[in-house]
Motif scaffolding. Structure first.
Motif, PDB file in Angstrom:
ATOM      1  N   TRP A   1      13.343 -16.042  -2.825  1.00  0.00           N
ATOM      2  CA  TRP A   1      12.244 -16.872  -2.301  1.00  0.00           C
ATOM      3  C   TRP A   1      12.020 -16.697  -0.796  1.00  0.00           C
ATOM      4  O   TRP A   1      10.878 -16.685  -0.339  1.00  0.00           O
ATOM      5  N   GLU A   2      13.087 -16.514  -0.021  1.00  0.00           N
ATOM      6  CA  GLU A   2      12.906 -16.511   1.431  1.00  0.00           C
ATOM      7  C   GLU A   2      12.290 -15.196   1.912  1.00  0.00           C
ATOM      8  O   GLU A   2      11.314 -15.202   2.656  1.00  0.00           O
ATOM      9  N   VAL A   3      12.846 -14.081   1.460  1.00  0.00           N
ATOM     10  CA  VAL A   3      12.288 -12.790   1.873  1.00  0.00           C
ATOM     11  C   VAL A   3      10.894 -12.611   1.255  1.00  0.00           C
ATOM     12  O   VAL A   3      10.010 -11.979   1.841  1.00  0.00           O
ATOM     13  N   ARG A   4      10.688 -13.225   0.081  1.00  0.00           N
ATOM     14  CA  ARG A   4       9.355 -13.163  -0.547  1.00  0.00           C
ATOM     15  C   ARG A   4       8.343 -13.932   0.314  1.00  0.00           C
ATOM     16  O   ARG A   4       7.233 -13.462   0.555  1.00  0.00           O
ATOM     17  N   GLY A   5       8.748 -15.122   0.791  1.00  0.00           N
ATOM     18  CA  GLY A   5       7.860 -15.904   1.653  1.00  0.00           C
ATOM     19  C   GLY A   5       7.549 -15.158   2.943  1.00  0.00           C
ATOM     20  O   GLY A   5       6.400 -15.126   3.390  1.00  0.00           O
ATOM     21  N   MET A   6       8.583 -14.537   3.515  1.00  0.00           N
ATOM     22  CA  MET A   6       8.379 -13.768   4.743  1.00  0.00           C
ATOM     23  C   MET A   6       7.386 -12.627   4.492  1.00  0.00           C
ATOM     24  O   MET A   6       6.462 -12.392   5.269  1.00  0.00           O
ATOM     25  N   THR A   7       7.565 -11.936   3.378  1.00  0.00           N
ATOM     26  CA  THR A   7       6.708 -10.785   3.079  1.00  0.00           C
ATOM     27  C   THR A   7       5.278 -11.233   2.785  1.00  0.00           C
ATOM     28  O   THR A   7       4.317 -10.555   3.169  1.00  0.00           O
ATOM     29  N   GLU A   8       5.130 -12.368   2.127  1.00  0.00           N
ATOM     30  CA  GLU A   8       3.775 -12.900   1.879  1.00  0.00           C
ATOM     31  C   GLU A   8       3.084 -13.183   3.214  1.00  0.00           C
ATOM     32  O   GLU A   8       1.892 -12.908   3.373  1.00  0.00           O
ATOM     33  N   ASP A   9       3.827 -13.751   4.179  1.00  0.00           N
ATOM     34  CA  ASP A   9       3.242 -14.025   5.504  1.00  0.00           C
ATOM     35  C   ASP A   9       2.850 -12.716   6.198  1.00  0.00           C
ATOM     36  O   ASP A   9       1.790 -12.622   6.823  1.00  0.00           O
ATOM     37  N   VAL A  10       3.728 -11.714   6.086  1.00  0.00           N
ATOM     38  CA  VAL A  10       3.422 -10.400   6.673  1.00  0.00           C
ATOM     39  C   VAL A  10       2.153  -9.832   6.021  1.00  0.00           C
ATOM     40  O   VAL A  10       1.255  -9.320   6.696  1.00  0.00           O
ATOM     41  N   LEU A  11       2.047  -9.969   4.703  1.00  0.00           N
ATOM     42  CA  LEU A  11       0.867  -9.453   3.997  1.00  0.00           C
ATOM     43  C   LEU A  11      -0.408 -10.171   4.424  1.00  0.00           C
ATOM     44  O   LEU A  11      -1.471  -9.552   4.559  1.00  0.00           O
ATOM     45  N   ASP A  12      -0.314 -11.499   4.646  1.00  0.00           N
ATOM     46  CA  ASP A  12      -1.503 -12.247   5.100  1.00  0.00           C
ATOM     47  C   ASP A  12      -1.969 -11.729   6.464  1.00  0.00           C
ATOM     48  O   ASP A  12      -3.169 -11.544   6.691  1.00  0.00           O
ATOM     49  N   LEU A  13      -0.998 -11.496   7.359  1.00  0.00           N
ATOM     50  CA  LEU A  13      -1.354 -10.987   8.690  1.00  0.00           C
ATOM     51  C   LEU A  13      -1.911  -9.563   8.578  1.00  0.00           C
ATOM     52  O   LEU A  13      -2.862  -9.200   9.267  1.00  0.00           O
ATOM     53  N   ALA A  14      -1.307  -8.786   7.696  1.00  0.00           N
ATOM     54  CA  ALA A  14      -1.765  -7.406   7.515  1.00  0.00           C
ATOM     55  C   ALA A  14      -3.190  -7.379   6.956  1.00  0.00           C
ATOM     56  O   ALA A  14      -3.987  -6.501   7.299  1.00  0.00           O
ATOM     57  N   ALA A  15      -3.513  -8.352   6.129  1.00  0.00           N
ATOM     58  CA  ALA A  15      -4.857  -8.400   5.526  1.00  0.00           C
ATOM     59  C   ALA A  15      -5.927  -8.694   6.585  1.00  0.00           C
ATOM     60  O   ALA A  15      -7.083  -8.288   6.431  1.00  0.00           O
ATOM     61  N   GLU A  16      -5.549  -9.382   7.646  1.00  0.00           N
ATOM     62  CA  GLU A  16      -6.511  -9.611   8.738  1.00  0.00           C
ATOM     63  C   GLU A  16      -6.622  -8.373   9.616  1.00  0.00           C
ATOM     64  O   GLU A  16      -7.680  -8.071  10.159  1.00  0.00           O
ATOM     65  N   TRP A  17      -5.513  -7.665   9.725  1.00  0.00           N
ATOM     66  CA  TRP A  17      -5.447  -6.498  10.622  1.00  0.00           C
ATOM     67  C   TRP A  17      -6.101  -5.252   9.985  1.00  0.00           C
ATOM     68  O   TRP A  17      -6.843  -4.518  10.654  1.00  0.00           O
ATOM     69  N   ALA A  18      -5.836  -5.024   8.727  1.00  0.00           N
ATOM     70  CA  ALA A  18      -6.367  -3.847   8.027  1.00  0.00           C
ATOM     71  C   ALA A  18      -6.968  -4.330   6.696  1.00  0.00           C
ATOM     72  O   ALA A  18      -6.381  -4.140   5.629  1.00  0.00           O
ATOM     73  N   PRO A  19      -8.142  -4.983   6.762  1.00  0.00           N
ATOM     74  CA  PRO A  19      -8.634  -5.730   5.600  1.00  0.00           C
ATOM     75  C   PRO A  19      -8.967  -4.877   4.371  1.00  0.00           C
ATOM     76  O   PRO A  19      -8.694  -5.292   3.248  1.00  0.00           O
ATOM     77  N   ILE A  20      -9.536  -3.696   4.591  1.00  0.00           N
ATOM     78  CA  ILE A  20      -9.942  -2.879   3.431  1.00  0.00           C
ATOM     79  C   ILE A  20      -8.690  -2.422   2.667  1.00  0.00           C
ATOM     80  O   ILE A  20      -8.600  -2.518   1.437  1.00  0.00           O
ATOM     81  N   THR A  21      -7.707  -1.967   3.431  1.00  0.00           N
ATOM     82  CA  THR A  21      -6.480  -1.442   2.820  1.00  0.00           C
ATOM     83  C   THR A  21      -5.759  -2.520   2.021  1.00  0.00           C
ATOM     84  O   THR A  21      -5.346  -2.302   0.872  1.00  0.00           O
ATOM     85  N   PHE A  22      -5.612  -3.705   2.622  1.00  0.00           N
ATOM     86  CA  PHE A  22      -4.808  -4.720   1.935  1.00  0.00           C
ATOM     87  C   PHE A  22      -5.594  -5.453   0.865  1.00  0.00           C
ATOM     88  O   PHE A  22      -4.985  -5.990  -0.073  1.00  0.00           O
ATOM     89  N   GLU A  23      -6.936  -5.423   0.940  1.00  0.00           N
ATOM     90  CA  GLU A  23      -7.699  -5.939  -0.196  1.00  0.00           C
ATOM     91  C   GLU A  23      -7.486  -5.002  -1.394  1.00  0.00           C
ATOM     92  O   GLU A  23      -7.240  -5.449  -2.517  1.00  0.00           O
TER      93      GLU A  23
END
Ligand SMILES: Cc1cc2nc3c(=O)[nH]c(=O)nc-3n(C[C@H](O)[C@H](O)[C@H](O)COP(=O)(O)OP(=O)(O)OC[C@H]3O[C@@H](n4cnc5c(N)ncnc54)[C@H](O)[C@@H]3O)c2cc1C
Length: 247
Positions: free
Chosen positions: A210-232
């Motif tokens: 759960w903890e590393v998953r939560g961290m990775t979800e947060d990283v993915l949310d930030l990545a989606a703002e930074w590189a939106p086409i790729t992470f969509e």
């Protein structure tokens, strides 16, 4: 735990597209404008053209161009258990707060029992929490109260022992051996987009803790703002796919 984006390549998707056009475009020249570089790519607007090319690359497993764009994240307050999991990824660069040079001599051990300095897993307080290898599903309130008491006592005693050893002039690098795996740590890490997708494959998956998953979800949310086409594209087409071991 807090996760923030500390620094990242500007216009990451333009960079990915330029790198890929270098591979496929006979007349590629770094002096060309981005519009000229993308001229023959399908799409009415430059955003559509980027989406066409990035989708094509990801669909065909052409991941090299995604290695040029890099992001640096700062994580505050994850456990050392979570740190051990994320630092297994060998193409990520890390800085970790030192327990040789930073000592927790000013933390009140009573506050540790209330969640300061040591991460309390949700299974300490949530009777319905189901983790890996749980023998039963939900437990009753009394069991949860016992868990909380034992857990809080153990971490409090451990931090108290650590501070007593510091008072006896033991070096922090050795006194830390008595601290729990849940002790909080701050990390800065950098990775490119290809690696970020790989880490997400491994650590945002249902079988990750759960903890590393939560961290990775947060990283993915930030990545989606930074590189939106790729992470969509990643979120819609690649997450939870089978055979996700190494993109
Ligand atoms: C749910 C889960 C449970 C886990 N349980 C355990 C456990 O019980 N014990 C344990 O020790 N680990 C465990 N791990 C860690 C796991 O075994 C990997 O070490 C970790 O996920 C790093 O990922 P990776 O192997 O893909 O390598 P990364 O370092 O992320 O590298 C990315 C890719 O690069 C390639 N690569 C990198 N280095 C090499 C190399 N030397 N040789 C060949 N190819 C390479 C591989 O294709 C690799 O997939 C677990 C991981 C997860 C997600």
């Amino acid at each position: 735990m807090d996760v923030t984006l500390l620094e990242a390549t500007q216009n990451p998707e333009e960079l990915i597209c330029r790198a890929a056009r270098n591979d496929y475009m006979e007349a590629f020249n770094p002096e060309l404008s981005f519009e000229e570089t993308m001229e023959t790519v399908e799409g009415d607007t430059i955003e559509e053209k980027k989406a066409t090319l990035i989708g094509h690359l990801l669909r065909h497993g052409h991941y090299g161009p995604f290695e040029h764009a890099q992001a640096t994240f700062a994580v505050k307050g994850c456990s050392r258990t979570c740190m051990a999991q994320i630092t297994r990824h060998r193409h990520v660069s890390f800085d970790v707060r030192s327990m040789r040079y930073v000592s927790f001599d000013d933390v009140d051990p009573d506050d540790v029992a209330n969640g300061e300095l040591v991460v309390f897993p949700p299974s300490v307080t949530d009777p319905d929490w189901v983790g890996r290898k749980n023998k039963a599903g939900s437990v009753d309130e009394e069991t949860v109260e016992q868990r909380e008491e034992i857990f809080a006592d153990a971490v409090q005693q451990s931090v108290q022992a650590y501070q007593d050893l510091l008072d006896l002039d033991m070096p922090p690098e050795d006194a830390r051996f008595v601290l729990p795996l849940g002790t909080e740590v701050n990390i800065v890490f950098s990775m490119n987009i290809r690696m970020l997708m790989h880490v997400a494959d491994m650590r945002a998956a249902a079988d990750a803790q759960w903890e590393v998953r939560g961290m990775t979800e947060d990283v993915l949310d930030l990545a989606a703002e930074w590189a939106p086409i790729t992470f969509e594209y990643y979120n819609e087409n690649m997450r939870n796919r089978k055979n996700r071991l190494a993109p």
